[in-house]
Write an enzyme that holds these catalytic residues in place. Sequence first.
Site, PDB file in Angstrom:
ATOM      1  N   LYS A  10       0.822  -1.201   0.000  1.00 11.02           N
ATOM      2  CA  LYS A  10       0.000   0.000   0.000  1.00 11.02           C
ATOM      3  C   LYS A  10       0.867   1.267   0.000  1.00 11.02           C
ATOM      4  O   LYS A  10       2.087   1.199   0.201  1.00 11.02           O
ATOM      5  CB  LYS A  10      -0.926  -0.032   1.212  1.00 11.02           C
ATOM      6  CG  LYS A  10      -1.914  -1.196   1.186  1.00 11.02           C
ATOM      7  CD  LYS A  10      -2.764  -1.177   2.446  1.00 11.02           C
ATOM      8  CE  LYS A  10      -3.711  -2.340   2.515  1.00 11.02           C
ATOM      9  NZ  LYS A  10      -4.532  -2.285   3.750  1.00 11.02           N
ATOM     10  N   PHE A  58     -15.806   3.671   7.140  1.00 11.10           N
ATOM     11  CA  PHE A  58     -14.415   3.938   6.758  1.00 11.10           C
ATOM     12  C   PHE A  58     -14.172   3.851   5.251  1.00 11.10           C
ATOM     13  O   PHE A  58     -13.051   4.063   4.791  1.00 11.10           O
ATOM     14  CB  PHE A  58     -13.468   2.973   7.483  1.00 11.10           C
ATOM     15  CG  PHE A  58     -13.748   1.511   7.203  1.00 11.10           C
ATOM     16  CD1 PHE A  58     -13.221   0.887   6.082  1.00 11.10           C
ATOM     17  CD2 PHE A  58     -14.548   0.771   8.063  1.00 11.10           C
ATOM     18  CE1 PHE A  58     -13.485  -0.453   5.820  1.00 11.10           C
ATOM     19  CE2 PHE A  58     -14.818  -0.571   7.817  1.00 11.10           C
ATOM     20  CZ  PHE A  58     -14.284  -1.181   6.684  1.00 11.10           C
ATOM     21  N   THR A  92      -4.538  -7.604  10.975  1.00  8.81           N
ATOM     22  CA  THR A  92      -4.903  -6.330  10.349  1.00  8.81           C
ATOM     23  C   THR A  92      -4.537  -5.133  11.218  1.00  8.81           C
ATOM     24  O   THR A  92      -4.091  -4.117  10.720  1.00  8.81           O
ATOM     25  CB  THR A  92      -6.414  -6.312  10.034  1.00  8.81           C
ATOM     26  OG1 THR A  92      -6.704  -7.444   9.213  1.00  8.81           O
ATOM     27  CG2 THR A  92      -6.813  -5.066   9.290  1.00  8.81           C
ATOM     28  N   ARG A 104       3.391  -6.451   9.395  1.00  9.64           N
ATOM     29  CA  ARG A 104       2.646  -5.434  10.144  1.00  9.64           C
ATOM     30  C   ARG A 104       3.135  -5.313  11.581  1.00  9.64           C
ATOM     31  O   ARG A 104       3.183  -4.212  12.131  1.00  9.64           O
ATOM     32  CB  ARG A 104       1.158  -5.756  10.118  1.00  9.64           C
ATOM     33  CG  ARG A 104       0.550  -5.606   8.726  1.00  9.64           C
ATOM     34  CD  ARG A 104      -0.874  -6.100   8.702  1.00  9.64           C
ATOM     35  NE  ARG A 104      -1.493  -5.903   7.414  1.00  9.64           N
ATOM     36  CZ  ARG A 104      -2.458  -6.679   6.947  1.00  9.64           C
ATOM     37  NH1 ARG A 104      -2.912  -7.704   7.674  1.00  9.64           N
ATOM     38  NH2 ARG A 104      -2.993  -6.439   5.765  1.00  9.64           N
ATOM     39  N   HIS A 117      -1.767  -5.680   1.628  1.00 10.19           N
ATOM     40  CA  HIS A 117      -3.033  -6.407   1.467  1.00 10.19           C
ATOM     41  C   HIS A 117      -2.704  -7.756   0.863  1.00 10.19           C
ATOM     42  O   HIS A 117      -1.855  -7.857  -0.028  1.00 10.19           O
ATOM     43  CB  HIS A 117      -3.981  -5.652   0.524  1.00 10.19           C
ATOM     44  CG  HIS A 117      -5.094  -6.522   0.022  1.00 10.19           C
ATOM     45  ND1 HIS A 117      -6.243  -6.737   0.741  1.00 10.19           N
ATOM     46  CD2 HIS A 117      -5.207  -7.266  -1.117  1.00 10.19           C
ATOM     47  CE1 HIS A 117      -7.024  -7.566   0.060  1.00 10.19           C
ATOM     48  NE2 HIS A 117      -6.421  -7.899  -1.067  1.00 10.19           N
TER      49      HIS A 117
END
Length: 136
Positions: A10, A58, A92, A104, A117
């Site tokens: 991303k 969102f 996530t 992450r 993702h």
Amino acid sequence: MTERTLVLIKPDGVQRLLVGEIISRIERKGLAIAALELRNVTEELASQHYAEHEGKPFFGSLLEFITSAPVVAAIVEGPRAIAAFRQLAGGTDPVEKATPGTIRGDFGLETQFNLVHGSDSAESAQREIALWFPSA
């Protein structure tokens, strides 16, 4: 059995210069990069990709984020590629759910800015690969 999955690095991952680190982790896991492209994301593509979230509070900020800067899109292949990449990515929520040693867990700070993702199922992978790599 070899699977294919869509991986996106991303805008936050690209801007923070983590593309090489993320690709290295994918390859060290034993997965192969079958296609790779740096691209700007149109609002149309973003809306199609995140269609399942349409109507959620969102959704607008998600589209704004994913279209804000280039992303790296990749088709990743290998045994159990979908589960393998999701394990590599981590939860996530980078702070509360992603363990150290995951992408992450090591580099993420916020749920929306969670670097990567990965498709969550074979059906999603097929749909997402067709969106991002129509000729693949």
